[in-house]
Every structure is written in C-alpha cells, then in structure tokens.
Enzyme design. Sequence first.
Site, PDB file in Angstrom:
ATOM      1  CE  LYS A  50      -4.346  -1.347   0.378  1.00  0.00           C
ATOM      2  NZ  LYS A  50      -5.539  -0.967  -0.334  1.00  0.00           N
ATOM      3  CB  SER A 301      -0.778  -8.116  -0.805  1.00  0.00           C
ATOM      4  OG  SER A 301      -1.612  -8.884   0.061  1.00  0.00           O
TER       5      SER A 301
END
Length: 331
Positions: A50, A301
């Site tokens: 992110k 992720s």
Amino acid sequence: MTGGLVHDAWKRLDHVVHQTPIRTSATTNLRTGKNIYFKMENQQKTGAFKFRGASYKLMRLSRSELDRGVITASAGNHAQGLALAAYKLGVKATIYMAEATPEAKVQATRGYGAEVILTGESFQEAYEASLKQQERCGATYVHPFDDYDIMAGQGTVALELLQQENRIDTIVVPIGGGGLISGIAVAAKSVNPDIKVIGVQAAAAPAMHTAYHRGVIQKLDKVSTIAEGIAVKQPGEKTLPFIKNYVDDVITVSEEEIADAMVNMLERGKSLVEGAGASAFAGLLSHNDQISSRHCGVIVSGGNFDISRMADIQSLANQLKPEQSHATLAF
C-alpha cells in the site's frame, strides 16, 4: 488508468519504495508442478504494498491539496502506507478504521504520526464515517483503492516482478476492493498481453467474485474473515471495469485455506504473512489444477499480523482434511 500511468509511477517511486525480493521454493514447485515466484511485498515499507499507491497519489496532489491534510478509511495497510507517505511530506493525515482492526496496525499507523479514529464493525462503516468527516473538514480524500493514481502505484508491483523474472506467464493476486489487481493487470498486460492475471478473494467476503462472475454488484451485509485486508463489502466503482476487462479469472478461498497458507509461510517459509497476504498463495494451492502455468507469480501483499493470534490461525488450519492441507510444504 493506463499502462503509461503505471510506468510513470514506477519511475517516480524508484527511490521511494523498496524493491522487494522474489522467493522460490523447490518443494512448492514440485508439489504444484509449476515454477512459483513469491513477490514479497510483506517486506515493503510499512509491511505492505500500500505504500506504493499512497506515495504516488501524494506525489500527484497539488500543494494546496496537501496543505488541507489528507483523510481516508482503511483496513490497516493503506492507513500505514498513507501515514508514512504523509509524514515524509509533512502533511497531516487522519485515518478511520474499523473497531476490530488488529492493534498492531492501529499502533503502527499512530506511530507514523497519523490521527486514528476507530469506528464501525467493518471497513465500510469506517469509510462512510470518513466521508462525512471529509465534508466537514475539507481535507483531501485519498481512497484506499478506488482511485486511478492509487491503482497505478500498486501496479508497479507487477512491473518490478516482471523485471526480476521475465518468464512469468501468470500472476495470482489477492482482491479486496480491487486497487492492487487493477494496477497489476493493466501493468502486466502492457508488458505482455498474454500474461494471465487471477484474483483471489476470501469466500467470506466475495463481493468482487460475485460481480465478476454474475455481473451483480452487491453491498454485502456482513463480512468476517481472517483476511481483514480484503474484507470489503462492495467492489470499487473504478476498479471493477478494469477487473472485468483485464483480469482472467477470480476465485475464492475458505478461511481454513487462508490459515493453512499463513502457517505454511511462517513455518516453512520463515515469513510472517497476514491473511490477505496469504490469500493468493492459498488460491494457488487450492485451485492448482485449474491454473495452467509454467512460471507463476504469487503476490504476498502484506505481513502486518498480530502474532498473538497465531494459535487461532493454527487451530483453523488444522480443520482442513489432511489431503487438503499443505502445511508440510518446505521452502
């Protein structure tokens, strides 16, 4: 969003983000019959991909937009990414998160200097509260996934992966609201249109899976999954068209399969991975026979997981039947 925008993001983020490593596993390759390349975004700054999208988004804002401060809602990883990106620019950040957000993510976000407000049972409630506050205070809204600059920043994961291993023919990606997979799909197919992109969503939070396969956009009443990073009640309005046009398939995984992948990564891969971060690996393991690939990239992720919950994850993984479990894999 275009491939060109992702390439611009990659160029501008070059000295800002970590180039995360790829890892391979001879035993996993043998078990799956594929060459698997784990893209370790759990080793990115703030522990998740992110930071890429948040950094690129702030680079694209004007000085006046930055001076108003930024505001968002997050399941936790976007919060940390935006908080750090804002801190580096001296920008005030306000972040709304659900009350059940893991404490590790809350404290890390505050540690980067952001104001954290906990509200609601899920991301959706936190998101709605943040929109109301944005109307009151006039801060610049930075959406966690439904934003073209955010998608482009996340798409740099794919460009980096393909530079590290140019034989990849398939990329398996976790899906929540769709920002990561949208960017990855556009980026990967700008390099090679034949690359397959497969999304993995928690069966307990299947909004994007339903929209993709049935063409039905629903706002789920409740989502409850150990993969809180992808526990989104409805698809993004901007991400969904990219997913329909560029993603080759969307599959789901059970809570037990996610837990099993987490345990596998910790015990055998020596990597702490959160539920969302393990979802793509879980999808590969549980749907291996349906994924035709010789060189397969798996996006890990994020790794922001509260280790005190590991016993619960182990117990959940143990609920898989022996023939379903992959916990004996070794890296």
